[in-house]
Every structure is written in C-alpha cells, then in structure tokens.
Design a protein around this motif. Structure first.
Motif, short mmCIF file in Angstrom:
data_model
loop_
_atom_site.label_atom_id
_atom_site.label_comp_id
_atom_site.label_asym_id
_atom_site.label_seq_id
_atom_site.Cartn_x
_atom_site.Cartn_y
_atom_site.Cartn_z
N LEU A 122 22.33 2.94 21.47
CA LEU A 122 21.32 3.13 22.45
C LEU A 122 21.05 1.75 23.16
CD1 LEU A 122 18.48 5.80 20.92
CD2 LEU A 122 20.72 6.21 22.35
N THR A 179 11.20 7.06 18.22
CA THR A 179 12.38 6.33 17.90
C THR A 179 12.29 5.79 16.44
OG1 THR A 179 11.30 4.12 18.85
CG2 THR A 179 12.75 5.50 20.30
N ALA A 238 19.03 11.82 23.21
CA ALA A 238 18.35 10.57 23.89
C ALA A 238 19.39 9.83 24.78
CB ALA A 238 17.51 9.83 22.89
N LEU A 244 19.36 11.90 18.48
CA LEU A 244 19.78 10.77 19.09
C LEU A 244 20.86 10.83 20.23
CD1 LEU A 244 19.56 7.65 18.56
CD2 LEU A 244 21.57 7.88 16.98
#
Length: 264
Positions: free
Chosen positions: A47, A131, A185, A182
């Motif tokens: 990320l 998060t 995201a 995840l």
C-alpha cells in the motif's frame, strides 16, 4: 458492498423493503471476501508503494470488480439492472456506469467518492481504525468490529452494543479474510480518479451520503453528484458510515424514485 464487507451487510429487512417495491433483489459477496473466491494465489499488495504512485503491486482494480458484477448478470440471465453500491461498492457501481453503461438501468452510489484525493477524505482516527493490523484472536476481532461499527456509525442513530456484537459475530462466523480486505484497499488506490469518466455517464443516478460520515467525508458524495450529469443528491442528517435502520424507508424510496426515471 464495501471494503472487506460481506453481502449480509445488506441486511435482510432492507432487501425486503426493496423487494416490496417490486424489485428482484440480488446481493453478492465481492471477490476475496465472504463466500466468494479468495484470491490467495495473488501477492499481498504494497500500500505504501501504491500511495507513492507505483500501481504494479495492485493485484486487481475496481474495473475488474465491476466486470465481476457483469459476469453475475450473465450467470443470472439479467440483461440490464438497477445497481446500488455502498462505500467501495459505490465506487464499483460508478465504474460499472463508466465501463458497462449498456448493462445498467440506473445507478445509486451511497457513502462513496469519486477517487479524487481532494474530496471524501477520512478523519485521521477513522482511517487508523480501518488500517490497524488484523486481530489474532476471535475475541479481539469481535471487539475491534464492535468498536469500528460504533465509532464509524451514525451519531444521529446510535446502535446498542448488544446489536453490534451480534452483527460482528454473524459476520466473523460466516467468513473472515483480512488479506482480501487489503487487496480491496489496493484496488481502490490503484483505480484513481473517476471524475472524468463519470461526466460521460448518461444514466438516471442517485447519490446518498450522511453528513456525519467520518470515513468518507460528505464532500465525496457531493463531488460524485456534481460529476454525473443530472444526478440527484440526498444528504442524510446524522448518518455516518453505515445504513441505520431508521433511514431505510427514505433510502428505499429514493432508490425506487431513480429507478422510476429509468422506466420513463
């Protein structure tokens, strides 16, 4: 539904409200969550690299997730549909309208945003909730979920702790897949700004947002409505980043209203 959220987040009673208005209601788990396929052969995304502009670590995008919806249409024999999405689901619905307008009748985007980084920003504490590392025990996972539901929910329509714990338990026991969340995201980050694409949409459209949403600021909903020509904007006072039961009738009526425009 939204980031890491299972289809049962669309609660039975809400679906029945829509069905009572004459709709054939379909809800489904997005890829990588719930009882849909978990894509664990794909790598975990980076990320930080994505945020820095390196999109190569995203295993898939919102366009891929929009294609999943069209695949479901095909499997169910549905030519065109009214589509409703919440949070990341709203982003998928927006992408559907851009990529597959010929398969849609109307579009409803709820508590979502365009991908423009200037709008829809989360409160820092809300982003931290989203998060934080996944819990290592069932007990902690349930506690984390209850805290998230409570703090991200609607200050105008608070839920009691027993209801939130029951909801968290049902979701945990049905399926839990943090790495899929995840990858969701990563798909959001990698898909960028949809504003220009939304300006090409020529479908009846509705945008719903709470004015007390700490995870996706109401500016994201306003920007979505401004980007889609002729879109209706419904801002719900006191609603946060959830769909409180008290506003279900208003939301169902609004969805039916935009659908009726498609039928004219």
């Amino acid at each position: 539904m939204g980031l890491g959220a299972q289809m049962i987040t669309w609660e039975d009673d809400f679906c029945e409200l829509l069905a009572g208005r004459g709709f054939f209601v379909v809800r489904y788990d997005n890829r990588d969550v719930g009882l849909s396929t978990w894509l664990d052969h794909l790598p975990a995304p980076d990320l930080a690299a994505l945020a820095a502009g390196d999109l190569t670590t995203a295993p898939y995008t919102l366009s891929d997730m929009a294609d999943d919806a069209v695949g479901l249409f095909d499997a169910l024999g549905i030519d065109r549909a009214h589509v409703v999405g919440a949070s990341m689901g709203g982003m998928i619905v927006q992408q559907l309208a851009i990529d597959h307008p010929d398969r849609l009748l109307s579009v409803t985007s709820i508590m979502s945003t365009t991908g423009d980084p200037a709008v829809g920003q989360a409160e820092p504490w809300a982003l931290a909730l989203l998060t934080r590392p996944p819990a290592s025990t069932r007990e902690q996972a349930l506690a984390d979920s209850v805290e998230g539901y409570r703090r991200l929910g609607s200050p105008g329509y608070p839920d009691d702790e027993a209801f939130l714990l029951a909801k968290a338990t049902v979701h945990y026991d049905r399926a839990r897949h943090p790495i899929g969340t995840l990858r969701h995201a990563a798909a959001v980050v990698a898909s960028g700004d949809r504003t220009a694409g939304l300006r090409s949409v020529r479908l009846p459209a509705l945008v719903i947002h709470g004015d007390a949403d700490p995870l996706i600021n109401v500016s994201g909903g306003k920007a979505t409505a401004e980007a889609i020509p002729g879109a209706e904007l419904l801002v719900v006072p006191g609603m946060g980043h959830n769909l409180p039961r008290a506003v279900w009738p208003e939301i169902a009526a609004a969805v039916a209203r935009v659908a009726s425009v498609a039928g004219q």
